[in-house]
Design a protein around this motif. Sequence first.
Motif, PDB file in Angstrom:
ATOM      1  N   MET A   1     -15.645   1.884  11.399  1.00 40.61           N
ATOM      2  CA  MET A   1     -15.933   2.038  10.002  1.00 40.61           C
ATOM      3  C   MET A   1     -14.620   2.307   9.271  1.00 40.61           C
ATOM      4  O   MET A   1     -13.775   3.050   9.754  1.00 40.61           O
ATOM      5  N   ASN A   2     -14.446   1.681   8.111  1.00 39.95           N
ATOM      6  CA  ASN A   2     -13.243   1.871   7.305  1.00 39.95           C
ATOM      7  C   ASN A   2     -13.405   3.071   6.392  1.00 39.95           C
ATOM      8  O   ASN A   2     -14.417   3.211   5.718  1.00 39.95           O
ATOM      9  N   ALA A   3     -12.384   3.898   6.356  1.00 41.54           N
ATOM     10  CA  ALA A   3     -12.388   5.042   5.443  1.00 41.54           C
ATOM     11  C   ALA A   3     -11.966   4.555   4.064  1.00 41.54           C
ATOM     12  O   ALA A   3     -11.200   3.607   3.931  1.00 41.54           O
ATOM     13  N   PRO A   4     -12.468   5.198   3.009  1.00 45.11           N
ATOM     14  CA  PRO A   4     -12.041   4.797   1.667  1.00 45.11           C
ATOM     15  C   PRO A   4     -10.556   5.049   1.485  1.00 45.11           C
ATOM     16  O   PRO A   4     -10.003   5.987   2.047  1.00 45.11           O
ATOM     17  N   ALA A   5      -9.930   4.192   0.706  1.00 47.86           N
ATOM     18  CA  ALA A   5      -8.493   4.322   0.458  1.00 47.86           C
ATOM     19  C   ALA A   5      -8.216   5.608  -0.306  1.00 47.86           C
ATOM     20  O   ALA A   5      -8.929   5.962  -1.238  1.00 47.86           O
ATOM     21  N   GLN A   6      -7.221   6.320   0.121  1.00 50.03           N
ATOM     22  CA  GLN A   6      -6.814   7.554  -0.552  1.00 50.03           C
ATOM     23  C   GLN A   6      -5.870   7.220  -1.689  1.00 50.03           C
ATOM     24  O   GLN A   6      -5.005   6.370  -1.559  1.00 50.03           O
ATOM     25  N   SER A   7      -6.054   7.887  -2.797  1.00 50.20           N
ATOM     26  CA  SER A   7      -5.163   7.695  -3.935  1.00 50.20           C
ATOM     27  C   SER A   7      -3.842   8.389  -3.634  1.00 50.20           C
ATOM     28  O   SER A   7      -3.826   9.526  -3.171  1.00 50.20           O
ATOM     29  N   ALA A   8      -2.766   7.707  -3.873  1.00 50.66           N
ATOM     30  CA  ALA A   8      -1.438   8.275  -3.669  1.00 50.66           C
ATOM     31  C   ALA A   8      -0.957   8.831  -5.008  1.00 50.66           C
ATOM     32  O   ALA A   8      -0.630   8.057  -5.902  1.00 50.66           O
ATOM     33  N   PRO A   9      -0.940  10.146  -5.175  1.00 48.97           N
ATOM     34  CA  PRO A   9      -0.666  10.732  -6.485  1.00 48.97           C
ATOM     35  C   PRO A   9       0.808  10.795  -6.869  1.00 48.97           C
ATOM     36  O   PRO A   9       1.129  11.208  -7.970  1.00 48.97           O
ATOM     37  N   HIS A  10       1.700  10.411  -5.980  1.00 50.60           N
ATOM     38  CA  HIS A  10       3.124  10.558  -6.255  1.00 50.60           C
ATOM     39  C   HIS A  10       3.680   9.361  -7.033  1.00 50.60           C
ATOM     40  O   HIS A  10       3.379   8.222  -6.715  1.00 50.60           O
ATOM     41  N   VAL A  11       4.484   9.688  -8.048  1.00 51.55           N
ATOM     42  CA  VAL A  11       5.128   8.667  -8.855  1.00 51.55           C
ATOM     43  C   VAL A  11       6.628   8.920  -8.826  1.00 51.55           C
ATOM     44  O   VAL A  11       7.081  10.049  -9.061  1.00 51.55           O
ATOM     45  N   GLN A  12       7.380   7.886  -8.531  1.00 52.48           N
ATOM     46  CA  GLN A  12       8.836   7.987  -8.567  1.00 52.48           C
ATOM     47  C   GLN A  12       9.306   7.582  -9.952  1.00 52.48           C
ATOM     48  O   GLN A  12       8.871   6.575 -10.501  1.00 52.48           O
ATOM     49  N   VAL A  13      10.204   8.389 -10.510  1.00 53.18           N
ATOM     50  CA  VAL A  13      10.756   8.142 -11.834  1.00 53.18           C
ATOM     51  C   VAL A  13      12.260   7.971 -11.699  1.00 53.18           C
ATOM     52  O   VAL A  13      12.939   8.811 -11.093  1.00 53.18           O
ATOM     53  N   VAL A  14      12.785   6.888 -12.258  1.00 54.86           N
ATOM     54  CA  VAL A  14      14.223   6.630 -12.274  1.00 54.86           C
ATOM     55  C   VAL A  14      14.641   6.512 -13.737  1.00 54.86           C
ATOM     56  O   VAL A  14      14.112   5.676 -14.472  1.00 54.86           O
ATOM     57  N   LEU A  15      15.566   7.362 -14.162  1.00 50.70           N
ATOM     58  CA  LEU A  15      16.067   7.344 -15.535  1.00 50.70           C
ATOM     59  C   LEU A  15      17.467   6.762 -15.546  1.00 50.70           C
ATOM     60  O   LEU A  15      18.283   7.059 -14.671  1.00 50.70           O
ATOM     61  N   SER A  16      17.738   5.940 -16.560  1.00 50.88           N
ATOM     62  CA  SER A  16      19.071   5.373 -16.713  1.00 50.88           C
ATOM     63  C   SER A  16      19.331   5.139 -18.189  1.00 50.88           C
ATOM     64  O   SER A  16      18.452   5.340 -19.023  1.00 50.88           O
ATOM     65  N   LYS A  82      15.743   4.704 -20.847  1.00 48.86           N
ATOM     66  CA  LYS A  82      15.033   3.754 -19.992  1.00 48.86           C
ATOM     67  C   LYS A  82      14.488   4.510 -18.786  1.00 48.86           C
ATOM     68  O   LYS A  82      15.229   5.236 -18.119  1.00 48.86           O
ATOM     69  N   ALA A  83      13.194   4.358 -18.541  1.00 45.26           N
ATOM     70  CA  ALA A  83      12.553   5.000 -17.387  1.00 45.26           C
ATOM     71  C   ALA A  83      11.796   3.944 -16.598  1.00 45.26           C
ATOM     72  O   ALA A  83      11.024   3.173 -17.165  1.00 45.26           O
ATOM     73  N   GLU A  84      12.033   3.918 -15.307  1.00 44.04           N
ATOM     74  CA  GLU A  84      11.263   3.059 -14.411  1.00 44.04           C
ATOM     75  C   GLU A  84      10.374   3.975 -13.598  1.00 44.04           C
ATOM     76  O   GLU A  84      10.863   4.923 -12.970  1.00 44.04           O
ATOM     77  N   VAL A  85       9.065   3.725 -13.644  1.00 47.27           N
ATOM     78  CA  VAL A  85       8.116   4.553 -12.909  1.00 47.27           C
ATOM     79  C   VAL A  85       7.352   3.672 -11.942  1.00 47.27           C
ATOM     80  O   VAL A  85       6.984   2.544 -12.266  1.00 47.27           O
ATOM     81  N   GLN A  86       7.137   4.190 -10.731  1.00 43.73           N
ATOM     82  CA  GLN A  86       6.508   3.391  -9.689  1.00 43.73           C
ATOM     83  C   GLN A  86       5.547   4.254  -8.903  1.00 43.73           C
ATOM     84  O   GLN A  86       5.865   5.379  -8.518  1.00 43.73           O
ATOM     85  N   GLY A  87       4.353   3.710  -8.676  1.00 41.50           N
ATOM     86  CA  GLY A  87       3.364   4.412  -7.870  1.00 41.50           C
ATOM     87  C   GLY A  87       2.010   3.746  -8.003  1.00 41.50           C
ATOM     88  O   GLY A  87       1.871   2.656  -8.563  1.00 41.50           O
ATOM     89  N   GLU A  88       0.987   4.427  -7.518  1.00 41.84           N
ATOM     90  CA  GLU A  88      -0.389   3.960  -7.591  1.00 41.84           C
ATOM     91  C   GLU A  88      -0.791   3.895  -9.060  1.00 41.84           C
ATOM     92  O   GLU A  88      -0.398   4.747  -9.854  1.00 41.84           O
ATOM     93  N   PRO A  89      -1.535   2.875  -9.485  1.00 43.63           N
ATOM     94  CA  PRO A  89      -1.813   2.684 -10.916  1.00 43.63           C
ATOM     95  C   PRO A  89      -2.364   3.901 -11.652  1.00 43.63           C
ATOM     96  O   PRO A  89      -1.928   4.199 -12.763  1.00 43.63           O
ATOM     97  N   GLN A  90      -3.326   4.629 -11.072  1.00 47.78           N
ATOM     98  CA  GLN A  90      -3.878   5.801 -11.761  1.00 47.78           C
ATOM     99  C   GLN A  90      -2.830   6.898 -11.903  1.00 47.78           C
ATOM    100  O   GLN A  90      -2.765   7.580 -12.925  1.00 47.78           O
ATOM    101  N   ALA A  91      -2.002   7.084 -10.895  1.00 46.19           N
ATOM    102  CA  ALA A  91      -0.965   8.105 -10.955  1.00 46.19           C
ATOM    103  C   ALA A  91       0.073   7.752 -12.018  1.00 46.19           C
ATOM    104  O   ALA A  91       0.506   8.610 -12.793  1.00 46.19           O
TER     105      ALA A  91
END
Length: 128
Positions: A1-16, A82-91
């Motif tokens: 049985m497949n477990a539901p995908a866990q949301s990854a709450p972490h977002v990486q922010v890069v400022l330049s 300028k901010a680049e943010v990367q992570g799971e869409p909800q986060a």
Amino acid sequence: MNAPAQSAPHVQVVLSDCSATDAGHLFTELCRHFDSDRGADDTPPHDTEGSRPTMWTGTFDTSAPAGAPDAPHTPPLSGPVKAEVQGEPQAVSRLREALAETFAVEEVGRVSGDQEVELELCLRNRAA
């Protein structure tokens, strides 16, 4: 049985394209909302001299508030950042909403993957 995908709450922010002071103000504002690998008083080092680009990074846990929303508000930015943010869409959405409470946020680029999104944002002071 497949477990539901866990949301990854972490977002990486890069400022330049900003000063160390502005980077510090932005990270302080994000630390008001979220736990981070940066301390609220962890200011970026001084600006580098010359024409080399400087970037500052931080990772923010958007799953729970940091517990400091009553902290003094962030001083104005000296110019656009300028901010680049990367992570799971909800986060990423939660982090963007937090930034929009203080700054004018313009999305200037988006790359969507299977389970992650990367946004390029331009942050400015809100018009008075």
